[in-house]
Design an enzyme around this catalytic site. Sequence first.
Site, short mmCIF file in Angstrom:
data_model
loop_
_atom_site.label_atom_id
_atom_site.label_comp_id
_atom_site.label_asym_id
_atom_site.label_seq_id
_atom_site.Cartn_x
_atom_site.Cartn_y
_atom_site.Cartn_z
N ASN A 1 -102.12 12.53 -64.66
CA ASN A 1 -101.51 12.12 -63.39
C ASN A 1 -102.45 11.29 -62.53
O ASN A 1 -102.01 10.67 -61.55
CB ASN A 1 -101.03 13.34 -62.61
CG ASN A 1 -99.77 13.93 -63.20
OD1 ASN A 1 -99.20 13.37 -64.15
ND2 ASN A 1 -99.32 15.06 -62.66
N ASP B 1 -96.75 22.19 -61.26
CA ASP B 1 -97.06 21.90 -62.66
C ASP B 1 -97.74 23.07 -63.38
O ASP B 1 -97.97 23.01 -64.58
CB ASP B 1 -97.95 20.66 -62.76
CG ASP B 1 -97.17 19.37 -62.50
OD1 ASP B 1 -95.93 19.44 -62.44
OD2 ASP B 1 -97.79 18.31 -62.37
N ARG C 1 -84.93 13.83 -58.35
CA ARG C 1 -86.11 12.99 -58.15
C ARG C 1 -85.80 11.58 -57.64
O ARG C 1 -86.00 10.59 -58.34
CB ARG C 1 -86.95 12.94 -59.42
CG ARG C 1 -87.36 14.33 -59.89
CD ARG C 1 -88.23 14.31 -61.09
NE ARG C 1 -89.64 14.16 -60.78
CZ ARG C 1 -90.61 14.30 -61.68
NH1 ARG C 1 -90.33 14.56 -62.92
NH2 ARG C 1 -91.87 14.15 -61.34
C1 UD1 Z 1 -96.03 13.96 -59.34
C2 UD1 Z 1 -96.60 14.38 -60.67
C3 UD1 Z 1 -95.84 15.58 -61.23
C4 UD1 Z 1 -95.83 16.71 -60.20
C5 UD1 Z 1 -95.32 16.20 -58.86
C6 UD1 Z 1 -95.41 17.25 -57.76
C7 UD1 Z 1 -97.40 12.29 -61.58
C8 UD1 Z 1 -97.26 11.23 -62.60
N1 UD1 Z 1 -96.49 13.27 -61.59
O1 UD1 Z 1 -94.68 13.57 -59.57
O2 UD1 Z 1 -96.50 16.03 -62.42
O3 UD1 Z 1 -95.00 17.73 -60.66
O4 UD1 Z 1 -96.09 15.06 -58.44
O5 UD1 Z 1 -96.69 17.71 -57.64
O6 UD1 Z 1 -98.34 12.30 -60.81
N2 UD1 Z 1 -88.94 13.04 -53.55
C9 UD1 Z 1 -87.93 12.52 -52.78
N3 UD1 Z 1 -87.96 11.18 -52.50
C10 UD1 Z 1 -88.94 10.34 -52.97
C11 UD1 Z 1 -89.97 10.90 -53.76
C12 UD1 Z 1 -89.94 12.25 -54.03
O7 UD1 Z 1 -87.04 13.23 -52.34
O8 UD1 Z 1 -88.91 9.14 -52.69
C13 UD1 Z 1 -88.91 14.48 -53.89
C14 UD1 Z 1 -88.71 14.71 -55.39
O9 UD1 Z 1 -87.36 14.66 -55.74
C15 UD1 Z 1 -89.33 16.06 -55.60
C16 UD1 Z 1 -90.47 16.09 -54.57
O10 UD1 Z 1 -90.17 15.06 -53.63
O11 UD1 Z 1 -88.40 17.06 -55.29
C17 UD1 Z 1 -91.84 15.85 -55.17
O12 UD1 Z 1 -91.89 14.60 -55.79
P1 UD1 Z 1 -93.22 13.74 -55.91
O13 UD1 Z 1 -94.32 14.39 -55.13
O14 UD1 Z 1 -92.88 12.33 -55.57
O15 UD1 Z 1 -93.54 13.87 -57.45
P2 UD1 Z 1 -93.88 12.73 -58.47
O16 UD1 Z 1 -94.81 11.74 -57.85
O17 UD1 Z 1 -92.65 12.25 -59.12
#
Ligand code: UD1
Length: 426
Positions: free
Chosen positions: A30, A312, A129
């Site tokens: 990550n 995670d 997501r």
């Molecule tokens: C990253 C990690 C993943 C980890 C997650 C949370 C990487 C490649 N992946 O994923 O392993 O599980 O962080 O620690 O680094 N959300 C929204 N709107 C957005 C973006 C996110 O609502 O624009 C929500 C998502 O649906 C989710 C939450 O926020 O419920 C967390 O997402 P996010 O922190 O963005 O995770 P990732 O970056 O996808």
Amino acid sequence: MWGRADYMDKIVVRGGTPLQGEIVVSGAKNAALPLLFATLLTDEECRLSQVPKLVDIHTTLRLLRDLGVQYDWLNEHEVALSSRLVRCFEAPYELVKTMRASFLTLGPLLARFGRARVSTPGGCAIGARPVNIHLDGMQRLGASIRLRQGYVEAEASKLRGAYLPLEFPSVGATENLLMAATLAEGVTIIDNAAQEPEIVDLALLLNAMGARISGAGTSRITIEGVTSLHGANHVVIPDRVEAGTFLTAAAITSGDIFVRGARADHLAALLQTFAETGVHFSVQEDGIRVTGNRRPCGVNITTLPYPGFPTDLQAQLMAMLSLGVGHSTITETIFENRFMHAQELVRLGADIHVQGNIATIHGVTYLTGAPVMATDLRASVSLLLAGLAAQGETEVSRVYHLDRGYERIEEKLSRIGARIRRVKGS
Ligand code: UD1
């Protein structure tokens, strides 16, 4: 081959052996993914070392190559990348749907070339997501955003620094906006920023490339825009999720494992949980050792953004607590639908009830091997851990999920005594 996960591969484990010895943590997936995308921000060469050989890294390199990036593996884990000849600004659906992190092309492409066309990720096994936080931030930086035929089409002749209050500390949105803001005109402040160690690692590389970022690792990051970035060398941090998985493997198998490269400062929430459950660990200069000599006590865990308990590691802890004494609860607040491993653990004899985003686990004294199916990356490793502790043989299918995030896991685990083998799919 490291870049190809075979859909039909299975992993068979014969449980009941306490794992013992030393295991070395790979570089963090990550962290490596955003670092690779960050090299799009300069026309000079960047070198990244401790890059893990994983399917997701392979997918990223494939995407970068399609954009025009040239890269060379200098040795097993070091890659040199040059984005001098980027001539395509699109991340296609075929890649983004397999790896959501591909959405991280948006910030760098927009900042350096003024345009990007990136597929939206769509749903995935662990919930909806969305990417609204990324897009809202880009608009505040002055980008015009259009959603057309499943793609985000973004344009900006020049991004302008802005105040970016995030409605949730999204890891990906913080990374995307951080990268975009490095080349914006003026100052950007990201408020309610994600504080994960991977964000700090990204800011370190960007600063080494000439960016002016302060506050990474806190909830307020300040970025003073610069006109261009240059090449840099960077070493990826150790993978805290992989490290936490191996530490949990010691606890669940009543083993004794020294995890070289595990950083206590990145794993404070897990170590706190170990302390509460009575799992014995010692923090050493170059790693952490866990000696699992008794069943863990029940505990209540809530997943939260860093520095809270990481989502995670939730599935791995559920496997461990299945064999605990008394009852535990796990509340998942980051992702909806991230308990699919629970029903598979039940197939091994665990006593778990899920209601909404809360799983209640009543510890049992033993698990029994059975065929189970992996549903996502962390779920698959939790089944492997449970299988290592179970009596008899456990066959985990759909292990291609595992290959996205764990480097040579069978090899690493068998070196410390696991009876584990991969069976080619038929
Ligand atoms: C990253 C990690 C993943 C980890 C997650 C949370 C990487 C490649 N992946 O994923 O392993 O599980 O962080 O620690 O680094 N959300 C929204 N709107 C957005 C973006 C996110 O609502 O624009 C929500 C998502 O649906 C989710 C939450 O926020 O419920 C967390 O997402 P996010 O922190 O963005 O995770 P990732 O970056 O996808």
